[in-house]
Design an enzyme around this catalytic site. Structure first.
Site, PDB file in Angstrom:
ATOM      1  N   LYS A  73       0.812  -1.232   0.000  1.00 42.92           N
ATOM      2  CA  LYS A  73       0.000   0.000   0.000  1.00 42.92           C
ATOM      3  C   LYS A  73       0.843   1.279   0.000  1.00 42.92           C
ATOM      4  O   LYS A  73       0.489   2.255  -0.651  1.00 42.92           O
ATOM      5  CB  LYS A  73      -0.935   0.002   1.215  1.00 42.92           C
ATOM      6  CG  LYS A  73      -2.006  -1.075   1.156  1.00 42.92           C
ATOM      7  CD  LYS A  73      -2.903  -0.997   2.363  1.00 42.92           C
ATOM      8  CE  LYS A  73      -4.014  -2.032   2.295  1.00 42.92           C
ATOM      9  NZ  LYS A  73      -4.981  -1.880   3.381  1.00 42.92           N
ATOM     10  N   ASP A 109     -10.609   2.534   2.719  1.00 47.15           N
ATOM     11  CA  ASP A 109     -10.934   1.920   4.023  1.00 47.15           C
ATOM     12  C   ASP A 109     -11.746   2.878   4.904  1.00 47.15           C
ATOM     13  O   ASP A 109     -12.731   2.486   5.531  1.00 47.15           O
ATOM     14  CB  ASP A 109      -9.650   1.528   4.780  1.00 47.15           C
ATOM     15  CG  ASP A 109      -9.090   0.188   4.290  1.00 47.15           C
ATOM     16  OD1 ASP A 109      -9.816  -0.539   3.577  1.00 47.15           O
ATOM     17  OD2 ASP A 109      -7.929  -0.121   4.623  1.00 47.15           O
TER      18      ASP A 109
HETATM   19  P1  NAD Z   1      -1.745  -2.684  11.862  1.00 48.38           P
HETATM   20  O1  NAD Z   1      -0.759  -3.749  12.173  1.00 48.38           O
HETATM   21  O2  NAD Z   1      -1.460  -1.673  10.826  1.00 48.38           O
HETATM   22  O3  NAD Z   1      -2.056  -1.868  13.244  1.00 48.38           O
HETATM   23  C1  NAD Z   1      -2.218  -2.506  14.444  1.00 48.38           C
HETATM   24  C2  NAD Z   1      -2.670  -1.503  15.526  1.00 48.38           C
HETATM   25  O4  NAD Z   1      -3.125  -2.267  16.644  1.00 48.38           O
HETATM   26  C3  NAD Z   1      -1.577  -0.595  16.062  1.00 48.38           C
HETATM   27  O5  NAD Z   1      -2.131   0.652  16.409  1.00 48.38           O
HETATM   28  C4  NAD Z   1      -1.094  -1.316  17.322  1.00 48.38           C
HETATM   29  O6  NAD Z   1      -0.545  -0.432  18.275  1.00 48.38           O
HETATM   30  C5  NAD Z   1      -2.414  -1.896  17.806  1.00 48.38           C
HETATM   31  N1  NAD Z   1      -2.305  -3.114  18.589  1.00 48.38           N
HETATM   32  C6  NAD Z   1      -1.888  -4.316  18.156  1.00 48.38           C
HETATM   33  N2  NAD Z   1      -1.959  -5.208  19.163  1.00 48.38           N
HETATM   34  C7  NAD Z   1      -2.446  -4.547  20.236  1.00 48.38           C
HETATM   35  C8  NAD Z   1      -2.747  -4.911  21.571  1.00 48.38           C
HETATM   36  N3  NAD Z   1      -2.566  -6.154  22.010  1.00 48.38           N
HETATM   37  N4  NAD Z   1      -3.200  -3.974  22.393  1.00 48.38           N
HETATM   38  C9  NAD Z   1      -3.405  -2.725  21.955  1.00 48.38           C
HETATM   39  N5  NAD Z   1      -3.155  -2.314  20.707  1.00 48.38           N
HETATM   40  C10 NAD Z   1      -2.674  -3.220  19.861  1.00 48.38           C
HETATM   41  O7  NAD Z   1      -3.093  -3.430  11.556  1.00 48.38           O
HETATM   42  P2  NAD Z   1      -4.309  -2.954  10.618  1.00 48.38           P
HETATM   43  O8  NAD Z   1      -4.012  -3.303   9.221  1.00 48.38           O
HETATM   44  O9  NAD Z   1      -4.668  -1.552  10.952  1.00 48.38           O
HETATM   45  O10 NAD Z   1      -5.460  -3.946  11.103  1.00 48.38           O
HETATM   46  C11 NAD Z   1      -6.040  -3.832  12.383  1.00 48.38           C
HETATM   47  C12 NAD Z   1      -7.332  -4.636  12.398  1.00 48.38           C
HETATM   48  O11 NAD Z   1      -8.238  -4.033  11.483  1.00 48.38           O
HETATM   49  C13 NAD Z   1      -7.187  -6.092  11.953  1.00 48.38           C
HETATM   50  O12 NAD Z   1      -7.988  -6.883  12.789  1.00 48.38           O
HETATM   51  C14 NAD Z   1      -7.743  -6.091  10.535  1.00 48.38           C
HETATM   52  O13 NAD Z   1      -8.312  -7.329  10.178  1.00 48.38           O
HETATM   53  C15 NAD Z   1      -8.806  -5.028  10.659  1.00 48.38           C
HETATM   54  N6  NAD Z   1      -9.145  -4.360   9.389  1.00 48.38           N
HETATM   55  C16 NAD Z   1     -10.448  -4.292   9.066  1.00 48.38           C
HETATM   56  C17 NAD Z   1     -10.846  -3.662   7.910  1.00 48.38           C
HETATM   57  C18 NAD Z   1     -12.303  -3.621   7.570  1.00 48.38           C
HETATM   58  O14 NAD Z   1     -12.638  -3.252   6.429  1.00 48.38           O
HETATM   59  N7  NAD Z   1     -13.182  -3.964   8.495  1.00 48.38           N
HETATM   60  C19 NAD Z   1      -9.895  -3.059   7.067  1.00 48.38           C
HETATM   61  C20 NAD Z   1      -8.550  -3.120   7.430  1.00 48.38           C
HETATM   62  C21 NAD Z   1      -8.189  -3.782   8.612  1.00 48.38           C
END
Ligand code: NAD
Length: 289
Positions: A73, A109
């Site tokens: 991305k 998103d």
């Molecule tokens: P990422 O790795 O870019 O970000 C992770 C975030 O979570 C960070 O802010 C990190 O600090 C935090 N984090 C991780 N583990 C943690 C914990 N144990 N306690 C507190 N904070 C924690 O991930 P991402 O790509 O942003 O994805 C995050 C979630 O969003 C995933 O579950 C993904 O499946 C979901 N997602 C959903 C959609 C949708 O359309 N619904 C789109 C993208 C991502």
């Protein structure tokens, strides 16, 4: 399918790695068939360092568009001819539209998140929000909600490497969308979290907390923050109802909104960018059932 592909058929694709599990080819091909559009959709396993070559191929093959997933991305955003406002602020794209040779990058998103809220009767305009997280999903939500005129966004993240990203997003939004008051706090400051949620209309978990196989985990441990008029949202879609949403619902919150709709609505936004048409969502749901 074979009968549909002709000498004139235009190509769209998902690029990223891995992509083999993706539902996008099934969804887009269904919609192209439904609308009788002369397009076909594939998925290509592309690593980050292959992005410039993949974009050259996109130009060469005159592909109409690409969806972009991890880890491509950011590299894709760096190689666009033009970026949407959200994609420019975020520095990442998940949708590329080939406008007669000009590659325009978008990030849908956040649009998907806002669209899902609208589908549940919630307009982010004027709302005070608390968003947990500073990764890809959370940042897209923060930027789109600021662009869509949320009144304030309080970002909470653990004191991990993502905290700097939150501060960076807040600084960019302060410059680009000054009417939205964006502040960053450490998630470890639980008193502040409670105080900010008490003032908020919408609480969003934008982290992976609560996602399978850690479904017995929620970042909100003090359930006294839940009140009937607090709208509670999650980006996690597996499970459909996370521990956060279940506990909010059980505590009396009248609107709890999961991540599945966000996923669908970001696809709807991309489909509109590619085709100018509304994705046949209900028909696709029926086809899937
Ligand atoms: P990422 O790795 O870019 O970000 C992770 C975030 O979570 C960070 O802010 C990190 O600090 C935090 N984090 C991780 N583990 C943690 C914990 N144990 N306690 C507190 N904070 C924690 O991930 P991402 O790509 O942003 O994805 C995050 C979630 O969003 C995933 O579950 C993904 O499946 C979901 N997602 C959903 C959609 C949708 O359309 N619904 C789109 C993208 C991502």
């Amino acid at each position: 399918m074979e009968q549909r592909i002709k000498g004139t058929t235009g190509l769209l694709a998902l690029i990223g790695s891995p992509v083999g599990h993706s539902g996008s080819p099934d969804m887009y091909n269904f919609c192209f068939r439904y609308h009788n559009l002369d397009y076909s959709y594939m998925a290509f396993d592309i690593k980050e360092d292959q992005v410039p070559a993949a974009l050259d191929a996109m130009r060469l093959f005159k592909m109409r568009g690409c969806n972009v997933t991890m880890p491509c991305k950011t590299a894709a955003a760096q190689n666009m001819d033009e970026l949407s406002p959200a994609a420019r602020i975020i520095g990442a794209v998940n949708t590329i539209v080939n406008e007669n040779g000009k590659l325009v990058g978008h990030m849908t998103d956040g649009i998907g998140f806002v669209g899902n809220l609208k589908d549940h009767g919630v307009d982010v305009k004027g709302k005070k929000m608390v968003v947990l997280g500073a990764g890809g999903a959370a940042t897209a939500i923060q930027v789109q909600c600021a662009l869509d005129k949320a009144a304030s966004i309080s970002i909470f993240n653990p004191n991990d490497p993502f905290l700097d990203r939150a501060k960076n997003t807040a600084a960019k939004l302060k410059a680009e969308v000054p009417d939205c008051d964006v502040q960053v706090f450490c998630l470890e400051d639980q008193d502040k979290l409670k105080e900010e949620i008490a003032k908020a209309d919408i609480l969003v978990n934008g982290t992976s907390a609560g996602m399978k196989p850690h479904e017995d985990f929620s970042l909100i441990t003090d359930k006294s923050v839940f009140r009937p008029d607090l709208i509670v949202c999650d980006v996690v879609y597996n499970p459909e109802e996370t521990k956060l949403l279940r506990e909010a619902r059980e505590a009396g919150c009248t609107k709890t909104i999961g991540g599945k709709g966000m996923l669908l609505w970001q696809g709807v936004a991309a489909y509109k960018l590619y085709t100018g048409m509304d994705m046949p969502v209900e028909e696709y749901k029926k086809y899937q059932a």
